[in-house]
Motif scaffolding. Structure first.
Motif, mmCIF file in Angstrom:
data_model
loop_
_atom_site.group_PDB
_atom_site.id
_atom_site.type_symbol
_atom_site.label_atom_id
_atom_site.label_comp_id
_atom_site.label_asym_id
_atom_site.label_seq_id
_atom_site.Cartn_x
_atom_site.Cartn_y
_atom_site.Cartn_z
ATOM 1 N N GLN A 144 33.892 38.170 39.988
ATOM 2 C CA GLN A 144 34.206 38.697 41.314
ATOM 3 C C GLN A 144 35.617 39.285 41.354
ATOM 4 O O GLN A 144 35.852 40.324 41.962
ATOM 5 C CB GLN A 144 34.049 37.606 42.380
ATOM 6 N N ILE A 145 36.543 38.611 40.691
ATOM 7 C CA ILE A 145 37.908 39.130 40.619
ATOM 8 C C ILE A 145 37.930 40.414 39.802
ATOM 9 O O ILE A 145 38.604 41.382 40.162
ATOM 10 C CB ILE A 145 38.863 38.071 40.045
ATOM 11 N N GLU A 146 37.183 40.433 38.700
ATOM 12 C CA GLU A 146 37.083 41.638 37.860
ATOM 13 C C GLU A 146 36.648 42.839 38.694
ATOM 14 O O GLU A 146 37.272 43.906 38.661
ATOM 15 C CB GLU A 146 36.081 41.387 36.733
ATOM 16 N N VAL A 147 35.603 42.673 39.452
ATOM 17 C CA VAL A 147 35.062 43.768 40.262
ATOM 18 C C VAL A 147 36.028 44.137 41.386
ATOM 19 O O VAL A 147 36.292 45.313 41.625
ATOM 20 C CB VAL A 147 33.668 43.406 40.821
ATOM 21 N N ALA A 148 36.579 43.135 42.060
ATOM 22 C CA ALA A 148 37.485 43.412 43.182
ATOM 23 C C ALA A 148 38.719 44.176 42.718
ATOM 24 O O ALA A 148 39.123 45.154 43.341
ATOM 25 C CB ALA A 148 37.899 42.109 43.858
ATOM 26 N N ALA A 149 39.290 43.720 41.615
ATOM 27 C CA ALA A 149 40.531 44.334 41.144
ATOM 28 C C ALA A 149 40.309 45.733 40.587
ATOM 29 O O ALA A 149 41.057 46.652 40.895
ATOM 30 C CB ALA A 149 41.178 43.448 40.085
ATOM 31 N N LYS A 150 39.280 45.892 39.794
ATOM 32 C CA LYS A 150 39.082 47.171 39.111
ATOM 33 C C LYS A 150 38.288 48.178 39.927
ATOM 34 O O LYS A 150 38.649 49.339 40.001
ATOM 35 C CB LYS A 150 38.423 46.941 37.758
ATOM 36 N N ARG A 151 37.222 47.748 40.529
ATOM 37 C CA ARG A 151 36.346 48.693 41.220
ATOM 38 C C ARG A 151 36.828 48.993 42.640
ATOM 39 O O ARG A 151 36.666 50.103 43.131
ATOM 40 C CB ARG A 151 34.932 48.135 41.253
ATOM 41 N N PHE A 152 37.414 47.982 43.292
ATOM 42 C CA PHE A 152 37.790 48.147 44.693
ATOM 43 C C PHE A 152 39.297 48.108 44.918
ATOM 44 O O PHE A 152 39.760 48.048 46.044
ATOM 45 C CB PHE A 152 37.089 47.097 45.554
ATOM 46 N N ASN A 153 40.065 48.113 43.834
ATOM 47 C CA ASN A 153 41.528 48.202 43.895
ATOM 48 C C ASN A 153 42.182 47.138 44.770
ATOM 49 O O ASN A 153 43.121 47.429 45.508
ATOM 50 C CB ASN A 153 41.953 49.595 44.365
ATOM 51 N N VAL A 154 41.681 45.908 44.693
ATOM 52 C CA VAL A 154 42.328 44.805 45.398
ATOM 53 C C VAL A 154 43.559 44.415 44.591
ATOM 54 O O VAL A 154 43.482 44.199 43.380
ATOM 55 C CB VAL A 154 41.365 43.604 45.555
ATOM 56 N N ASP A 155 44.701 44.344 45.242
ATOM 57 C CA ASP A 155 45.956 43.996 44.581
ATOM 58 C C ASP A 155 46.012 42.485 44.358
ATOM 59 O O ASP A 155 46.347 41.728 45.260
ATOM 60 C CB ASP A 155 47.138 44.459 45.427
ATOM 61 N N MET A 156 45.666 42.061 43.150
ATOM 62 C CA MET A 156 45.595 40.634 42.855
ATOM 63 C C MET A 156 46.969 40.007 42.650
ATOM 64 O O MET A 156 47.073 38.787 42.569
ATOM 65 C CB MET A 156 44.707 40.396 41.630
ATOM 66 N N SER A 157 48.031 40.814 42.606
ATOM 67 C CA SER A 157 49.375 40.227 42.472
ATOM 68 C C SER A 157 49.740 39.409 43.713
ATOM 69 O O SER A 157 50.624 38.561 43.652
ATOM 70 C CB SER A 157 50.419 41.320 42.227
ATOM 71 N N LYS A 158 49.048 39.642 44.811
ATOM 72 C CA LYS A 158 49.264 38.857 46.029
ATOM 73 C C LYS A 158 48.673 37.454 45.915
ATOM 74 O O LYS A 158 48.923 36.609 46.765
ATOM 75 C CB LYS A 158 48.634 39.571 47.228
ATOM 76 N N PHE A 159 47.863 37.248 44.882
ATOM 77 C CA PHE A 159 47.151 35.985 44.705
ATOM 78 C C PHE A 159 47.413 35.448 43.294
ATOM 79 O O PHE A 159 46.557 35.532 42.411
ATOM 80 C CB PHE A 159 45.653 36.202 44.943
ATOM 81 N N PRO A 160 48.596 34.885 43.055
ATOM 82 C CA PRO A 160 48.978 34.497 41.697
ATOM 83 C C PRO A 160 48.072 33.450 41.057
ATOM 84 O O PRO A 160 47.837 33.491 39.846
ATOM 85 C CB PRO A 160 50.414 33.992 41.843
ATOM 86 N N THR A 161 47.570 32.521 41.846
ATOM 87 C CA THR A 161 46.683 31.501 41.276
ATOM 88 C C THR A 161 45.377 32.131 40.815
ATOM 89 O O THR A 161 44.921 31.896 39.692
ATOM 90 C CB THR A 161 46.394 30.383 42.296
ATOM 91 N N LEU A 162 44.771 32.953 41.665
ATOM 92 C CA LEU A 162 43.526 33.629 41.297
ATOM 93 C C LEU A 162 43.744 34.549 40.099
ATOM 94 O O LEU A 162 42.907 34.614 39.199
ATOM 95 C CB LEU A 162 42.980 34.435 42.474
#
Length: 100
Positions: free
Chosen positions: A56-74
């Motif tokens: 889910q993180i893979e898809v969110a970050a790459k496909r939908f450009n969710v900035d995962m740097s806001k979520f360091p644990t995830l």
């Protein structure tokens, strides 16, 4: 041409939906995991939570450009999972029926 326009609208709506829902989901997951996560979602070993969470993180970050740097644990959990060959082999884009 009409089909292309409809597809474009659908993709735009889907991106907005994921971005909007992700803005609610990821902070909640971050809060839930920050005190119990180790390298993986529930500690030192891979469990089912990681099997569901990492793609889910893979898809969110790459496909939908969710900035995962806001979520360091995830992000850390994802990076730990992504280092494993089993997770690399299971990335959604590597599946034969994946839409590219």
């Amino acid at each position: 041409l009409i089909l292309l326009i409809m597809l474009s609208i659908f993709v735009s709506v889907a991106n907005s939906f994921v971005t909007e829902k992700g803005s609610e989901l990821y902070p909640a997951l971050e809060k839930l995991l920050k005190d119990c996560a180790g390298p993986y979602a529930t500690g030192e070993e891979v469990y089912m939570a990681d099997v569901f969470l990492a793609p889910q993180i893979e898809v969110a970050a790459k496909r939908f450009n969710v900035d995962m740097s806001k979520f360091p644990t995830l992000h850390a959990v994802y990076e730990s999972c992504n280092a494993l060959p089993e997770f690399q082999a299971s990335v959604p884009d590597r599946q034969p029926d994946a839409a590219h």
